[in-house]
Design a protein around this motif. Sequence first.
Motif, short mmCIF file in Angstrom:
data_model
loop_
_atom_site.label_atom_id
_atom_site.label_comp_id
_atom_site.label_asym_id
_atom_site.label_seq_id
_atom_site.Cartn_x
_atom_site.Cartn_y
_atom_site.Cartn_z
N LEU A 354 -0.16 0.80 -7.42
CA LEU A 354 -1.17 0.29 -6.49
C LEU A 354 -1.47 1.31 -5.39
O LEU A 354 -0.56 1.84 -4.76
N ILE A 355 -2.75 1.56 -5.16
CA ILE A 355 -3.19 2.43 -4.07
C ILE A 355 -3.60 1.56 -2.89
O ILE A 355 -4.46 0.68 -3.01
N GLY A 356 -2.98 1.79 -1.73
CA GLY A 356 -3.29 1.02 -0.52
C GLY A 356 -3.47 1.93 0.68
O GLY A 356 -3.11 3.10 0.66
N GLY A 357 -4.05 1.35 1.73
CA GLY A 357 -4.18 2.07 2.99
C GLY A 357 -5.59 2.50 3.30
O GLY A 357 -6.45 2.57 2.43
N GLY A 358 -5.83 2.77 4.57
CA GLY A 358 -7.15 3.19 5.04
C GLY A 358 -7.27 2.94 6.52
O GLY A 358 -6.33 3.11 7.28
N TYR A 359 -8.44 2.46 6.94
CA TYR A 359 -8.73 2.21 8.36
C TYR A 359 -8.06 0.91 8.80
O TYR A 359 -8.03 -0.07 8.07
N ASP A 360 -7.54 0.90 10.03
CA ASP A 360 -6.84 -0.27 10.56
C ASP A 360 -7.83 -1.21 11.26
O ASP A 360 -8.37 -0.87 12.32
N LYS A 361 -8.07 -2.38 10.66
CA LYS A 361 -8.96 -3.39 11.26
C LYS A 361 -8.15 -4.44 12.02
O LYS A 361 -8.68 -5.50 12.36
N GLY A 362 -6.89 -4.18 12.25
CA GLY A 362 -6.05 -5.14 12.95
C GLY A 362 -5.46 -6.18 12.03
O GLY A 362 -5.01 -7.24 12.48
N SER A 363 -5.42 -5.91 10.73
CA SER A 363 -4.92 -6.88 9.75
C SER A 363 -3.40 -6.89 9.69
O SER A 363 -2.73 -5.91 10.07
N GLU A 364 -2.85 -7.99 9.19
CA GLU A 364 -1.43 -8.09 8.85
C GLU A 364 -1.31 -8.10 7.33
O GLU A 364 -2.18 -8.64 6.65
N TYR A 365 -0.22 -7.54 6.81
CA TYR A 365 -0.13 -7.28 5.37
C TYR A 365 0.95 -8.09 4.66
O TYR A 365 1.21 -7.88 3.48
N ASP A 366 1.56 -9.05 5.35
CA ASP A 366 2.70 -9.79 4.78
C ASP A 366 2.33 -10.52 3.49
O ASP A 366 3.05 -10.42 2.48
N GLU A 367 1.23 -11.27 3.51
CA GLU A 367 0.87 -12.04 2.30
C GLU A 367 0.51 -11.12 1.15
O GLU A 367 0.78 -11.44 -0.01
N TRP A 368 -0.10 -10.01 1.45
CA TRP A 368 -0.44 -9.03 0.41
C TRP A 368 0.83 -8.50 -0.25
O TRP A 368 0.93 -8.48 -1.48
N ILE A 369 1.80 -8.11 0.56
CA ILE A 369 3.08 -7.60 0.00
C ILE A 369 3.76 -8.69 -0.82
O ILE A 369 4.26 -8.44 -1.92
N ASP A 370 3.76 -9.92 -0.32
CA ASP A 370 4.39 -11.02 -1.06
C ASP A 370 3.72 -11.26 -2.41
O ASP A 370 4.36 -11.70 -3.36
N SER A 371 2.43 -10.97 -2.49
CA SER A 371 1.69 -11.22 -3.74
C SER A 371 2.07 -10.23 -4.84
O SER A 371 1.70 -10.43 -6.00
N PHE A 372 2.80 -9.16 -4.48
CA PHE A 372 3.20 -8.19 -5.51
C PHE A 372 4.00 -8.88 -6.61
O PHE A 372 3.80 -8.64 -7.79
N ASP A 373 4.94 -9.73 -6.21
CA ASP A 373 5.64 -10.65 -7.12
C ASP A 373 6.05 -10.00 -8.44
O ASP A 373 5.85 -10.55 -9.52
N GLY A 374 6.61 -8.79 -8.36
CA GLY A 374 7.08 -8.10 -9.55
C GLY A 374 6.03 -7.32 -10.30
O GLY A 374 6.34 -6.58 -11.23
N ARG A 375 4.76 -7.46 -9.91
CA ARG A 375 3.69 -6.75 -10.61
C ARG A 375 3.60 -5.28 -10.21
O ARG A 375 3.22 -4.44 -11.01
N VAL A 376 3.90 -4.99 -8.94
CA VAL A 376 3.68 -3.63 -8.42
C VAL A 376 4.91 -2.76 -8.69
O VAL A 376 6.01 -3.03 -8.22
N GLU A 391 6.07 -0.13 6.66
CA GLU A 391 7.04 -0.88 7.47
C GLU A 391 7.04 -2.35 7.07
O GLU A 391 8.09 -2.97 6.94
N CYS A 392 5.84 -2.91 6.86
CA CYS A 392 5.74 -4.31 6.44
C CYS A 392 6.37 -4.51 5.06
O CYS A 392 7.11 -5.48 4.84
N ALA A 393 6.09 -3.59 4.14
CA ALA A 393 6.64 -3.70 2.79
C ALA A 393 8.17 -3.68 2.81
O ALA A 393 8.83 -4.47 2.11
#
Length: 454
Positions: A354-376, A391-393
């Motif tokens: 998975l390719i991630g990252g870019g401009y910071d819009k003030g988002s939180e990434y916890d739910e995104w990391i949790d969605s990896f669920d063994g897929r990533v 850091e979140c991951a």
Amino acid sequence: MMTGKKCLVVGSGLSGIASVSLLEQRGAEVVLYDGSDKLTEKDLRERLPEGSRALCVTGTLPEKILEETETAVLSPGVPTDIPLVKELRDRGAEIIGEIELAFREEKGRVIAITGTNGKTTTTTLVGEIMKAFLGEEKVFVVGNIGKPYAAECLKTAADTVTVAEISSFQLETITDFHPVVSAILNITPDHLDRHHTMAAYVEAKESAARNQTQAEVCVLNGDNNYTLDFARRCPAKPVLFSVKGGPEQGYFLEGDKIVRLFGERREELLDIRRDMRLVGLCNVENVMAAIAIAEAMEVPVETILGVIREFRAVEHRIEFVASKGGVDYYNDSKGTNPDAAVQGIRAMNRPTVLIGGGYDKGSEYDEWIDSFDGRVKWLVLVGQTKEKIAECARRHGFDRIKFADTFEECLELCTDLAESGDAVLLSPACASWGMFPNYEVRGQRFKEYVNGLA
């Protein structure tokens, strides 16, 4: 209405240029202004159509123009709370956006589609359905999807339909904009760097239905807390869709079937595995929303389903690019926030780099990391947010992380890390700004790289 009026257009992108052209056709005296210190008046002049008499200004706006401006038309990228806009408002200027300006020239019916995610796919699909029903020449697909509304509105007639993808930025500057059918596909945290609070962002989205009546329809996501709450106070008639068990009335997923239920009448409409070429649960939501919108526009169900069966993913949204060396590459560059990127991950059915990252819009990434669920299998990070995401991951126990300094280095890393049977997914959860002018350029660069692989 605009003849002789002194109008200021702020922003010289596609929306701004289309606004200048529309205003000039309606007899206004127009100033095109861009505050960017990288642009000159000559740059602005070259963007305008031949024959334009608009005054072009960059840098500091002269006091005389501030005094004389009667209507200011803001491009979507211009925040409504910057000092310039506040000063114009204090001086009594009307503040509107390109969507409002164009709507005032609209002669037909309008469908407005907004939401944090899914707007482009749903708008494109609804546009294709309406074209199949009315004929291509009677349907205009405009807005945040890439074609300015102001460039098309003078072509409308009593028997035409305009299908508009509307962003929260565009909704901030409407006053009279009035769709006959609106849709709020979902609301999740996004653009908080612009709206500052979630309440302001939600209010902007809900304003899509602000001017509707109970005789009209607003299509809403029955699985989203914000849109479900809005259904209870929506000025239009709410029609719900759900993939999680079904509203009491509306459209819902039952096994692999999309089902419609109104009153006592229940009907299975399509099988999502047999009748859809789109992948992912997010696209099931988009299809249900499109069906609800089209039926509210009185399109026969046979026409709707015929288009859906042939419809393919829009560019940059979980778009299959190619299979190289046994690795499948997917372009989801439009996954510009964590919630959109969650849908990209959920659509993957194999180990994924998975390719991630870019401009910071003030988002939180916890739910995104949790969605990896063994897929990533690996997370390859690039851009301004790479350390924040890493850091979140790690807090969530995921440490298979690689860093890249450039997008090209990132792509090469992914190729090295992926093995036959894997997928490589560009779904960054961030905007492209800072590295690319927009997500389209980022996605195109990814596709060019993939297609160039042996």
